[in-house]
Design an enzyme around this catalytic site. Structure first.
Site, PDB file in Angstrom:
ATOM      1  N   GLU A  31     -26.492  -4.634   2.938  1.00 30.16           N
ATOM      2  CA  GLU A  31     -25.278  -5.012   2.234  1.00 30.16           C
ATOM      3  C   GLU A  31     -24.742  -3.678   1.428  1.00 30.16           C
ATOM      4  OE1 GLU A  31     -23.309  -7.279   2.990  1.00 30.16           O
ATOM      5  OE2 GLU A  31     -24.662  -8.271   4.324  1.00 30.16           O
TER       6      GLU A  31
ATOM      7  N   TYR B 188     -18.737  -9.748  -3.704  1.00 31.59           N
ATOM      8  CA  TYR B 188     -18.904  -9.865  -2.373  1.00 31.59           C
ATOM      9  C   TYR B 188     -20.451  -9.933  -1.957  1.00 31.59           C
ATOM     10  CZ  TYR B 188     -20.479  -8.390   2.206  1.00 31.59           C
ATOM     11  OH  TYR B 188     -21.005  -8.295   3.457  1.00 31.59           O
TER      12      TYR B 188
ATOM     13  N   ASP C  56     -14.916 -10.424   2.070  1.00 35.94           N
ATOM     14  CA  ASP C  56     -14.810  -8.960   2.160  1.00 35.94           C
ATOM     15  C   ASP C  56     -13.365  -8.784   2.836  1.00 35.94           C
ATOM     16  OD1 ASP C  56     -15.260  -9.470   4.955  1.00 35.94           O
ATOM     17  OD2 ASP C  56     -15.899  -7.554   5.139  1.00 35.94           O
TER      18      ASP C  56
END
Length: 341
Positions: free
Chosen positions: A41, A122, A140
Site C-alpha cells: 500500500e 487511505y 482513494d
DNA sequence: GACCCGTGGTC
DNA sequence: TGACCAAGGGT
C-alpha cells in the site's frame, strides 16, 4: 430479483481480479500478511501497479519481515527505493518499520495504524480492511471517481470530499471491506478510468447516474492545472581510479536523503545558454522542470562530504532517476558505454 | 487548505 | 509531444 450493485461489483471483481504478488486470491481462507499489505500500500501511493510489482518482490526478498527492514540502516532502504520517487515514503517506511518492530507487530485497528509514520487516512483504512478484516471505508482517488460518477456528484472533488466519503459508505455496507476496496480500485483503474470510462464493461452501469446522464467522463470536473516553472543547474562528474564522487542530499526537500552527484544549487528560470557543458538533461518533477548540465571536474569541491562509488557498483549506490539520466548522458557524450542499467 | 514531493506510461 | 494520471502523506 436483481442483485445489489455491491454484489454485482464483488462478483465482477472475483471474476476479473488481477493477479498481483501481494494479493491473496479472492475467496482465499488465509489472511494476507499485514507486512505485505502495508508495504504494497505504501509503494502504491501515487505509483502504478506495473511499476510496483517487481519492486515489491525485491523489497520482500531483501527484507522478508518488518523486523528485518527495521534492522536495516535508513540509507539501505532509501537505496532500495531509488527510482520509485516520492522519497519521503521511503524515510517514513523505515520509521514505520522501526515503530512496528518496537511494539511487536502492526496495530490491528484503523486508528492504531493511522498514528504510524507514512500511514494516512487511505492507507490506514486499506490495511485495517485488507489485512485485519476490519470494517472501514477505504477511499482513494479511484473510489472518489467511481462514487462521484455513480451518484453524479458534479462538484470538484476537493469541495465534495465529505459527501463523496458519505456516499462511499454505501458500497461498504455489509460486505468484506477489503474485497470491496480492491473491487472499487480495480474498477477505477481498468473500467471507470479518468478520461475514457468503458461503461459497456461496467458491472455498475445499470444503476450509475453518470452513465444515465450520458457524459460520465465529465465527472468529476478537472481543476485547472498550474504552471510548471523552469529551473536549471549543474552536476559534476568527478572520477578517480574508476570511482565517482557522490554526496548525500539533505533530508528535506527534493530527493531528500538520496545519493546524488555533487553540483550547484538549482536556480529559477530556463538555462542561460545551451552548449558549454559536456552533456545536459531535462527532468520533469511534479512541480518544476529541471535542465541539468553535466560537467567533468578534476577534484571534489572543498568542504563537501561524500564518498567514492566504484563505477562497477554504481547500481548499488541507489541513485534517483535524475542522476542515472545525468550519468548516462555524460557517458554517451563521451562515447563511453554506460555501466548503469 | 495549499503546497511540496518522482517517475514512467499513455494518448 | 506535452499534458494527464497514478491504491497519498506531511507540513
Amino acid at each position: 430479483m436483481r442483485k445489489s450493485p455491491r454484489q454485482q461489483l464483488l462478483e465482477h471483481y472475483r471474476a476479473h481480479a488481477r493477479d498481483l504478488p501481494w494479493r491473496t486470491p479472492p475467496g482465499a481462507k488465509a489472511a494476507p500478511d499485514p507486512y505485505h499489505v502495508w508495504l504494497s500500500e505504501v509503494m502504491l501511493q501515487q505509483t502504478t501497479v506495473a511499476t510496483v510489482a517487481p519492486r515489491f518482490d525485491a523489497f520482500l526478498a531483501r527484507w522478508p519481515t518488518v523486523e528485518a527492514m527495521a534492522a536495516a540502516p535508513l540509507e539501505e532502504v532509501l537505496g532500495q527505493w531509488a527510482g520509485l520517487g516520492y522519497y519521503a515514503r521511503a524515510r517514513n517506511l523505515h520509521a514505520c518499520a522501526v515503530a512496528v518492530a518496537g511494539r511487536g507487530g502492526f496495530p490491528d485497528s484503523e486508528a492504531g495504524l493511522r498514528a504510524l509514520p507514512g500511514i494516512g487516512d487511505y492507507t490506514a483504512a486499506a490495511v485495517a480492511a485488507i489485512a485485519f478484516g476490519r470494517e472501514a471505508v477505504v477511499v482513494d482517488t479511484n473510489v472518489e471517481r467511481v462514487v462521484a460518477r455513480y451518484f453524479a456528484i458534479r462538484r470538484p472533488v476537493k469541495d465534495a470530499r465529505a459527501e463523496i466519503r458519505e456516499r462511499a459508505a454505501f458500497f461498504y455496507e455489509g460486505v468484506d471491506a477489503g474485497a470491496m476496496a480492491q473491487a472499487l480500485m480495480d474498477l477505477g483503474a481498468t473500467i471507470c478510468r479518468p478520461r475514457t470510462p468503458d461503461c459497456a464493461a461496467c458491472p455498475l452501469a445499470d444503476t450509475c447516474a453518470a452513465h444515465a446522464g450520458g457524459d460520465p467522463a465529465s465527472i468529476p470536473p478537472r481543476p485547472p492545472r498550474k504552471a510548471r516553472p523552469e529551473r536549471h543547474g549543474t552536476a559534476f562528474v568527478i572520477e578517480r581510479d574508476g570511482a565517482i564522487f557522490l554526496v548525500r542530499r539533505p533530508e528535506k526537500g527534493v530527493l531528500g536523503g538520496m545519493a546524488a552527484l555533487p553540483g550547484s544549487a538549482w536556480r529559477d528560470g530556463a538555462p542561460p545558454a545551451p552548449a558549454a557543458a559536456a552533456a545536459a538533461i531535462r527532468h520533469v518533477f511534479t512541480h518544476f522542470a529541471l535542465t541539468l548540465a553535466v560537467e567533468s571536474r578534476p577534484e571534489p569541491p572543498r568542504d563537501v562530504e561524500g564518498w567514492w562509488q566504484p563505477r562497477d557498483r554504481l547500481a548499488q549506490a541507489g541513485l534517483p532517476t535524475l542522476y542515472v539520466k545525468a550519468l548516462a548522458a555524460f557517458d554517451a557524450a563521451r562515447g563511453a558505454p554506460s555501466l548503469l542499467p
